[in-house]
Write a protein that holds these residues in place. Sequence first.
Motif, PDB file in Angstrom:
ATOM      1  N   GLU A   1      72.952 -44.681  34.189  1.00 26.66           N
ATOM      2  CA  GLU A   1      73.671 -45.696  34.956  1.00 26.66           C
ATOM      3  C   GLU A   1      73.223 -45.740  36.411  1.00 26.66           C
ATOM      4  OE1 GLU A   1      77.825 -45.040  34.589  1.00 26.66           O
ATOM      5  OE2 GLU A   1      77.956 -45.870  32.554  1.00 26.66           O
ATOM      6  N   ILE A   2      73.116 -44.573  37.063  1.00 26.28           N
ATOM      7  CA  ILE A   2      72.739 -44.576  38.481  1.00 26.28           C
ATOM      8  C   ILE A   2      71.272 -44.964  38.655  1.00 26.28           C
ATOM      9  CG2 ILE A   2      72.121 -42.106  38.619  1.00 26.28           C
ATOM     10  CD1 ILE A   2      73.413 -42.131  41.434  1.00 26.28           C
ATOM     11  N   LYS A   3      70.432 -44.537  37.724  1.00 25.95           N
ATOM     12  CA  LYS A   3      69.017 -44.915  37.807  1.00 25.95           C
ATOM     13  C   LYS A   3      68.874 -46.423  37.629  1.00 25.95           C
ATOM     14  CE  LYS A   3      64.591 -43.874  38.108  1.00 25.95           C
ATOM     15  NZ  LYS A   3      63.936 -42.950  37.157  1.00 25.95           N
ATOM     16  N   GLY A   4      69.620 -46.992  36.693  1.00 23.25           N
ATOM     17  CA  GLY A   4      69.579 -48.434  36.469  1.00 23.25           C
ATOM     18  C   GLY A   4      70.061 -49.214  37.683  1.00 23.25           C
ATOM     19  N   ALA A   5      71.120 -48.692  38.332  1.00 24.41           N
ATOM     20  CA  ALA A   5      71.652 -49.354  39.523  1.00 24.41           C
ATOM     21  C   ALA A   5      70.636 -49.321  40.661  1.00 24.41           C
ATOM     22  CB  ALA A   5      72.953 -48.678  39.953  1.00 24.41           C
ATOM     23  N   ILE A   6      69.939 -48.204  40.799  1.00 24.51           N
ATOM     24  CA  ILE A   6      68.922 -48.078  41.858  1.00 24.51           C
ATOM     25  C   ILE A   6      67.791 -49.066  41.632  1.00 24.51           C
ATOM     26  CG2 ILE A   6      67.131 -46.552  42.780  1.00 24.51           C
ATOM     27  CD1 ILE A   6      69.113 -44.222  42.373  1.00 24.51           C
ATOM     28  N   ILE A   7      67.309 -49.155  40.398  1.00 24.98           N
ATOM     29  CA  ILE A   7      66.193 -50.065  40.110  1.00 24.98           C
ATOM     30  C   ILE A   7      66.633 -51.518  40.318  1.00 24.98           C
ATOM     31  CG2 ILE A   7      64.588 -50.870  38.348  1.00 24.98           C
ATOM     32  CD1 ILE A   7      64.114 -48.003  39.465  1.00 24.98           C
TER      33      ILE A   7
END
Length: 275
Positions: free
Chosen positions: A110-116
């Motif tokens: 979730e956090i990686k997706g939000a960053i991208i």
Amino acid sequence: MGFEDFFHLKLDPFSNVPDPRFFFSSYEHKLAIVKILYTIDKMRGLSLLVGDVGTGKTTVSRKLLLTINKNPNFKAGLIVLTNNHFKLSWFLDRVAKFLNIDDDYDNYEEIKGAIISKLISYYKSNKKVVLIIDEANNLKERDDIIEEIRGFLNYELGNRKLMTFVLIGTKEILPYVRRNESFYQRIAMKLQLKPLSLTSTKEYIKYRLKIAGADVNIFTDDALNIIHEASNGIPRLINIICDNALLDAALQKKLPIDGNMIKDISKLYSIESEI
């Protein structure tokens, strides 16, 4: 008792706390900054600046941050790694906060997706995202973080990286970045911040004194030569020698500060000199 009154100084000229007012653009520092700014402007993805302790790496990182953020087309931030005992989740959270992502996420995906997603948003807004990591030598034995940075470098749009990293630290980091061959090959610019030359040392001392308000020559040329020799051109050691010399000179009401006083200071504070 300080020495400012004796020398008619308005500021402390040789504090080792980074202060943008005292940034001296020596040839050595200017070269590093210009080359890093080039890779940032071109969004090459990754630059690495290494240097010995006390050579001014933190000063360079702060100057880079100030310079980049003056340009409205950039979004620049700084993470300082004070140790290597942190979780991957902490690192990703710092990246997210830098990108103005305020939501909390429960898992890595979730956090990686939000960053991208946020990086793509910045790209569409014509913003170039730059993250400076100071004390990057604390990435030692942190293959997971190095691999995570490598993963970010895989994201591209319009033939440029979505985010550029600048790693700044001691040479201690080198074996750890080299053992990740894929990461190492992605370093677009490798630089070493070298100590100041004799000419730069003299200019550095005179510049800091001028900014502090000095209106007379406080150090003799012989003293400046010995300061360079005793410090090996390392800014942090130059500051220590000069700071102690100013205090001793003020206590003795001595002006200018000559080479003999610098020799005594160097011996007293165990700063080696072959002179």
